[in-house]
Design a protein around this motif. Structure first.
Motif, PDB file in Angstrom:
ATOM      1  N   LEU A 178       0.829  -1.199   0.000  1.00  0.00           N
ATOM      2  CA  LEU A 178       0.000   0.000   0.000  1.00  0.00           C
ATOM      3  C   LEU A 178       0.868   1.255   0.000  1.00  0.00           C
ATOM      4  O   LEU A 178       0.463   2.308  -0.486  1.00  0.00           O
ATOM      5  CB  LEU A 178      -0.910   0.013   1.234  1.00  0.00           C
ATOM      6  N   ASN A 179       2.058   1.129   0.564  1.00  0.00           N
ATOM      7  CA  ASN A 179       2.994   2.243   0.688  1.00  0.00           C
ATOM      8  C   ASN A 179       3.725   2.443  -0.640  1.00  0.00           C
ATOM      9  O   ASN A 179       4.687   1.740  -0.950  1.00  0.00           O
ATOM     10  CB  ASN A 179       3.983   1.946   1.815  1.00  0.00           C
ATOM     11  N   VAL A 180       3.257   3.395  -1.422  1.00  0.00           N
ATOM     12  CA  VAL A 180       3.805   3.603  -2.760  1.00  0.00           C
ATOM     13  C   VAL A 180       5.279   3.993  -2.711  1.00  0.00           C
ATOM     14  O   VAL A 180       6.118   3.405  -3.407  1.00  0.00           O
ATOM     15  CB  VAL A 180       2.994   4.681  -3.511  1.00  0.00           C
ATOM     16  N   ASP A 181       5.613   4.989  -1.899  1.00  0.00           N
ATOM     17  CA  ASP A 181       7.005   5.455  -1.828  1.00  0.00           C
ATOM     18  C   ASP A 181       7.938   4.362  -1.327  1.00  0.00           C
ATOM     19  O   ASP A 181       9.037   4.163  -1.871  1.00  0.00           O
ATOM     20  CB  ASP A 181       7.103   6.680  -0.917  1.00  0.00           C
ATOM     21  N   GLY A 182       7.507   3.640  -0.285  1.00  0.00           N
ATOM     22  CA  GLY A 182       8.338   2.570   0.259  1.00  0.00           C
ATOM     23  C   GLY A 182       8.546   1.448  -0.743  1.00  0.00           C
ATOM     24  O   GLY A 182       9.656   0.916  -0.878  1.00  0.00           O
ATOM     25  N   ALA A 183       7.490   1.097  -1.479  1.00  0.00           N
ATOM     26  CA  ALA A 183       7.587   0.026  -2.469  1.00  0.00           C
ATOM     27  C   ALA A 183       8.551   0.412  -3.584  1.00  0.00           C
ATOM     28  O   ALA A 183       9.378  -0.400  -4.028  1.00  0.00           O
ATOM     29  CB  ALA A 183       6.209  -0.279  -3.039  1.00  0.00           C
ATOM     30  N   GLU A 184       8.454   1.651  -4.053  1.00  0.00           N
ATOM     31  CA  GLU A 184       9.347   2.111  -5.118  1.00  0.00           C
ATOM     32  C   GLU A 184      10.798   2.172  -4.636  1.00  0.00           C
ATOM     33  O   GLU A 184      11.732   1.854  -5.393  1.00  0.00           O
ATOM     34  CB  GLU A 184       8.884   3.474  -5.627  1.00  0.00           C
ATOM     35  N   GLU A 185      10.988   2.559  -3.383  1.00  0.00           N
ATOM     36  CA  GLU A 185      12.344   2.613  -2.837  1.00  0.00           C
ATOM     37  C   GLU A 185      12.965   1.223  -2.774  1.00  0.00           C
ATOM     38  O   GLU A 185      14.159   1.041  -3.039  1.00  0.00           O
ATOM     39  CB  GLU A 185      12.327   3.240  -1.446  1.00  0.00           C
ATOM     40  N   THR A 186      12.155   0.218  -2.429  1.00  0.00           N
ATOM     41  CA  THR A 186      12.673  -1.153  -2.379  1.00  0.00           C
ATOM     42  C   THR A 186      13.122  -1.607  -3.757  1.00  0.00           C
ATOM     43  O   THR A 186      14.178  -2.239  -3.898  1.00  0.00           O
ATOM     44  CB  THR A 186      11.606  -2.111  -1.818  1.00  0.00           C
ATOM     45  N   VAL A 187      12.346  -1.286  -4.778  1.00  0.00           N
ATOM     46  CA  VAL A 187      12.745  -1.638  -6.146  1.00  0.00           C
ATOM     47  C   VAL A 187      14.081  -0.992  -6.488  1.00  0.00           C
ATOM     48  O   VAL A 187      14.969  -1.630  -7.078  1.00  0.00           O
ATOM     49  CB  VAL A 187      11.667  -1.200  -7.160  1.00  0.00           C
ATOM     50  N   GLU A 188      14.257   0.260  -6.101  1.00  0.00           N
ATOM     51  CA  GLU A 188      15.517   0.959  -6.365  1.00  0.00           C
ATOM     52  C   GLU A 188      16.684   0.285  -5.648  1.00  0.00           C
ATOM     53  O   GLU A 188      17.769   0.128  -6.216  1.00  0.00           O
ATOM     54  CB  GLU A 188      15.407   2.418  -5.919  1.00  0.00           C
ATOM     55  N   LEU A 189      16.452  -0.123  -4.398  1.00  0.00           N
ATOM     56  CA  LEU A 189      17.516  -0.775  -3.629  1.00  0.00           C
ATOM     57  C   LEU A 189      17.913  -2.107  -4.261  1.00  0.00           C
ATOM     58  O   LEU A 189      19.107  -2.435  -4.361  1.00  0.00           O
ATOM     59  CB  LEU A 189      17.056  -0.996  -2.186  1.00  0.00           C
ATOM     60  N   VAL A 190      16.908  -2.882  -4.682  1.00  0.00           N
ATOM     61  CA  VAL A 190      17.191  -4.165  -5.326  1.00  0.00           C
ATOM     62  C   VAL A 190      17.942  -3.945  -6.631  1.00  0.00           C
ATOM     63  O   VAL A 190      18.932  -4.633  -6.934  1.00  0.00           O
ATOM     64  CB  VAL A 190      15.879  -4.944  -5.578  1.00  0.00           C
ATOM     65  N   THR A 191      17.509  -2.975  -7.413  1.00  0.00           N
ATOM     66  CA  THR A 191      18.121  -2.699  -8.710  1.00  0.00           C
ATOM     67  C   THR A 191      19.566  -2.241  -8.548  1.00  0.00           C
ATOM     68  O   THR A 191      20.449  -2.636  -9.325  1.00  0.00           O
ATOM     69  CB  THR A 191      17.312  -1.630  -9.469  1.00  0.00           C
ATOM     70  N   LYS A 192      19.822  -1.405  -7.542  1.00  0.00           N
ATOM     71  CA  LYS A 192      21.189  -0.924  -7.296  1.00  0.00           C
ATOM     72  C   LYS A 192      22.133  -2.070  -6.997  1.00  0.00           C
ATOM     73  O   LYS A 192      23.336  -2.000  -7.287  1.00  0.00           O
ATOM     74  CB  LYS A 192      21.196   0.069  -6.137  1.00  0.00           C
ATOM     75  N   GLU A 193      21.603  -3.137  -6.394  1.00  0.00           N
ATOM     76  CA  GLU A 193      22.440  -4.300  -6.085  1.00  0.00           C
ATOM     77  C   GLU A 193      22.580  -5.248  -7.274  1.00  0.00           C
ATOM     78  O   GLU A 193      23.239  -6.269  -7.176  1.00  0.00           O
ATOM     79  CB  GLU A 193      21.852  -5.072  -4.904  1.00  0.00           C
ATOM     80  N   GLY A 194      21.904  -4.911  -8.370  1.00  0.00           N
ATOM     81  CA  GLY A 194      21.994  -5.767  -9.547  1.00  0.00           C
ATOM     82  C   GLY A 194      20.897  -6.807  -9.618  1.00  0.00           C
ATOM     83  O   GLY A 194      20.922  -7.673 -10.514  1.00  0.00           O
ATOM     84  N   GLY A 195      19.927  -6.746  -8.702  1.00  0.00           N
ATOM     85  CA  GLY A 195      18.824  -7.686  -8.711  1.00  0.00           C
ATOM     86  C   GLY A 195      17.706  -7.245  -9.637  1.00  0.00           C
ATOM     87  O   GLY A 195      17.734  -6.149 -10.198  1.00  0.00           O
ATOM     88  N   ARG A 196      16.713  -8.115  -9.783  1.00  0.00           N
ATOM     89  CA  ARG A 196      15.570  -7.825 -10.647  1.00  0.00           C
ATOM     90  C   ARG A 196      14.292  -7.871  -9.826  1.00  0.00           C
ATOM     91  O   ARG A 196      14.005  -8.866  -9.159  1.00  0.00           O
ATOM     92  CB  ARG A 196      15.508  -8.810 -11.818  1.00  0.00           C
TER      93      ARG A 196
END
Length: 256
Positions: free
Chosen positions: A38-56
């Protein structure tokens, strides 16, 4: 490291806390993560963190897991992008805690809805995809509160809801076995997350100290503790673990 290479993992509640830790851990292990919150900002931040580590990772937000339409939209996103689902990690939950004489029916129903009903709805939506994939695993988050009465935090509704999760998991295991679908649950003790921090603050330093003194491992849990266990249970290395509930509580239940 646990191997989840190529696995499609639905993880609920990835906007922070245990869900964010799980998204990072599963991605590190090679899974393609589809999160929601439900937390839009938190969800988007998690995607960014995963992507920065090279994950998908993909994410659908906001998603109300108490809504069949919301759950169906999340699961359909995974199906549309990857064509299958191998793992469903029912991590998300929101509890109402407090003394029994302050436990209104509204609070009771809220806990059952946001801790038990959402597990049913997500599992029901993902089930056909797990069957179509030829098997997979459903991991449900229960709680130590489903096993023992809490001394420091009043958890009547939370314990009842998580007790339902425990029972549901065992019956799900029976239904899933013919399809190669495993069902397991995890029972964490008190894990320090943004969601539990207000409870920890309410207990106060002396109360927390007393709680820790009753934990054989002498500390509270971290989201990463649970994420590592969940990733292992989702892997083929855990293929003979089925219908079990795994406590991750620093030894509380074993010492009880």
């Amino acid at each position: 490291m646990t191997d989840l290479s190529g696995k499609i993992a639905l993880i609920s509640g990835t906007g922070g806390g245990m869900g964010r830790a799980a998204a990072l851990e599963f991605a590190r292990c090679g899974a393609l993560v589809v999160g929601c919150d439900l937390n839009v900002d938190g969800a988007e931040e998690t995607v960014e963190l995963v992507t920065k580590e090279g994950g998908r990772m993909r994410s659908v937000q906001p998603v109300d897991l108490t809504s069949e339409d919301g759950v169906d939209r999340w699961v359909a996103d995974a199906a549309g992008e990857y064509g299958k689902v191998d793992i469903l990690y029912n991590n998300a939950s929101v509890a109402r805690v407090g003394p029994w004489d302050e436990m209104t029916y509204e609070k009771w129903r809220y806990s059952l809805t946001y801790e038990l009903d959402i597990v049913y709805l997500s599992t029901k939506a993902a089930w056909p995809l797990l069957i179509a994939a030829g098997g997979g695993v459903v991991i449900n988050v229960a709680s130590v509160a489903a096993h023992v009465g809490a001394q420091f935090v009043h958890q009547h509704a939370h314990g009842a809801a998580k007790g339902g999760v425990l029972a549901f998991t065992k019956h799900l295991m029976i239904s899933g076995a013919p399809h190669g679908i495993r069902a397991v649950s995890i029972s964490p003790g008190l894990i320090v997350t943004p969601a539990t921090q207000p409870v920890i603050d309410a207990i106060g330093p002396a109360g927390v100290e007393g709680m820790i003194s009753n934990i054989p491992s002498r500390r509270l849990g971290k989201p990463e503790d649970v994420a590592g266990l969940a990733a292992f249970l989702a892997s083929d290395a855990a293929s003979y673990i089925n219908g079990a509930d795994i406590a991750i509580d620093g030894g509380i239940m074993a010492a009880d």
